[in-house]
Design an enzyme around this catalytic site. Structure first.
Site, PDB file in Angstrom:
ATOM      1  CB  ALA A 137      39.305  43.075  41.467  1.00 56.09           C
ATOM      2  CE  LYS A 188      48.429  50.981  39.260  1.00 54.42           C
ATOM      3  NZ  LYS A 188      47.243  50.229  38.772  1.00 54.42           N
TER       4      LYS A 188
END
Length: 328
Positions: A137, A188
């Site tokens: 982000a 992941k």
């Protein structure tokens, strides 16, 4: 210009809002927090991205109805554990011409479902897609060049999202492999948590590389047996996302794992990180899925024992290193 609603005011939701507002789109963000709404609207700030000043064409609301009214695209960006209840809250306001794009990564712990399966149960008629790929982000919000994948079985969804998101700093690829993209993004995080543990234990680059590589093998084993395509796990939403999440201190999953490696409790890690740690919420799910599908996942099994059975992280490493030898 598109009218876009973002459900969730965390770092990823706000970062997407900042990026899309910068492309000229009109953005409404839904937040459960009155405090966050006021901060976004009045101060043009987000507590999770403190260095960013939010554009004027971002409005935040606590009302689902206000957030969804008139929007063409709904980006769902909440922690995975809140996905179903959040959808239940806004689904009565979703119109047939609106599409939902799931930007969260993880599983529903109570059912072991992927998030696309939750959408299909709650909104069976809606057009939907999955947005994933290596994308912190903090970097997307300041236009660091990034590549993402929009996965959908609906060609129209892929076309609209590709055109809406594309720019000279964000490149969009398309995929039909919804399940593979979902699973790569969810699993992941767990391997990144393990990579963080290895860093916390000061085990070095060799260990880190071996863990990430063998972790990708485990992700692919489970992902393919659950319906994903092998090539997906070696693309942006598998290998790519694994690299960025394992290797960067932007990653809350890696940072949390590092704290565990240094001897902190998971409660202390949660408090220090201050945001949802998806890996911790989903390790139990991955472990259960490995047993359900009879898939060998020694790294996942070891970190499960660390979190739930009191196994010392150093002993977990020893167990992994002394397993019976085999061909790669």
């Amino acid at each position: 210009m598109k009218k876009i609603t973002i459900i969730g005011s965390g770092s990823w939701g706000v970062a997407l809002g900042v990026y899309l507002a910068g492309q000229g789109h009109s953005i409404k963000i839904w937040s459960f927090s009155e405090e966050e709404k006021n901060q976004i609207n009045n101060e043009k700030k987000c507590v999770f991205l403190p260095k960013i000043t939010l554009p004027e064409n971002i409005l935040c609301t606590n009302s689902y109805e206000e957030a969804l009214k008139g929007s063409e695209i709904i980006l769902h960006v909440t922690p995975s554990k809140f996905v179903r209840n959040t959808i239940k809250g806004y689904k009565e306001f979703v119109k047939k011409n609106q599409m939902i794009i799931m930007c969260s990564k993880g599983f529903e712990a109570e059912t072991n479902l992927t998030l696309d399966e939750v959408i299909k149960e709650e909104l069976p008629e809606v057009k939907y897609g999955i947005l994933s790929g290596p994308s912190h982000a903090e970097e997307v919000s300041i236009n660091i060049p990034t590549a993402l994948v929009i996965a959908s079985e609906d060609e129209y969804v892929k076309e609209v999202i590709s055109e809406t998101f594309k720019s000279n700093t964000l490149r969009i690829y398309t995929s039909k492999d919804v399940k593979g993209v979902e699973l790569g993004g969810a699993l992941k995080n767990i391997i990144a948590f393990c990579a963080g543990i290895s860093v916390g234990l000061n085990l070095g680059d060799n260990t880190f590389a071996a863990l990430a590589t063998r972790g990708l093998v485990e992700i692919t084993r489970l992902g393919t047996i659950m319906g994903g395509e092998v090539k997906t796990f070696y693309g942006l939403t598998g290998l790519g996302d694994l690299i960025v999440t394992c290797g960067s201190m932007h990653s809350r999953n890696r940072r949390a794992g590092e704290m565990i490696g240094k001897g902190f409790s998971i409660e202390e890690a949660r408090k220090e990180i201050g945001m949802t740690i998806e890996s911790v919420d989903n390790i139990d799910v991955a472990y259960k899925l490995s047993k359900k599908y009879n898939v060998e996942m020694p790294i996942v099994e070891s970190v499960y024992d660390v979190l739930y059975n009191g196994l010392d992280p150093k002993e977990a490493v020893n167990t992994l290193m002394t397993r019976s030898l085999k061909e790669e």
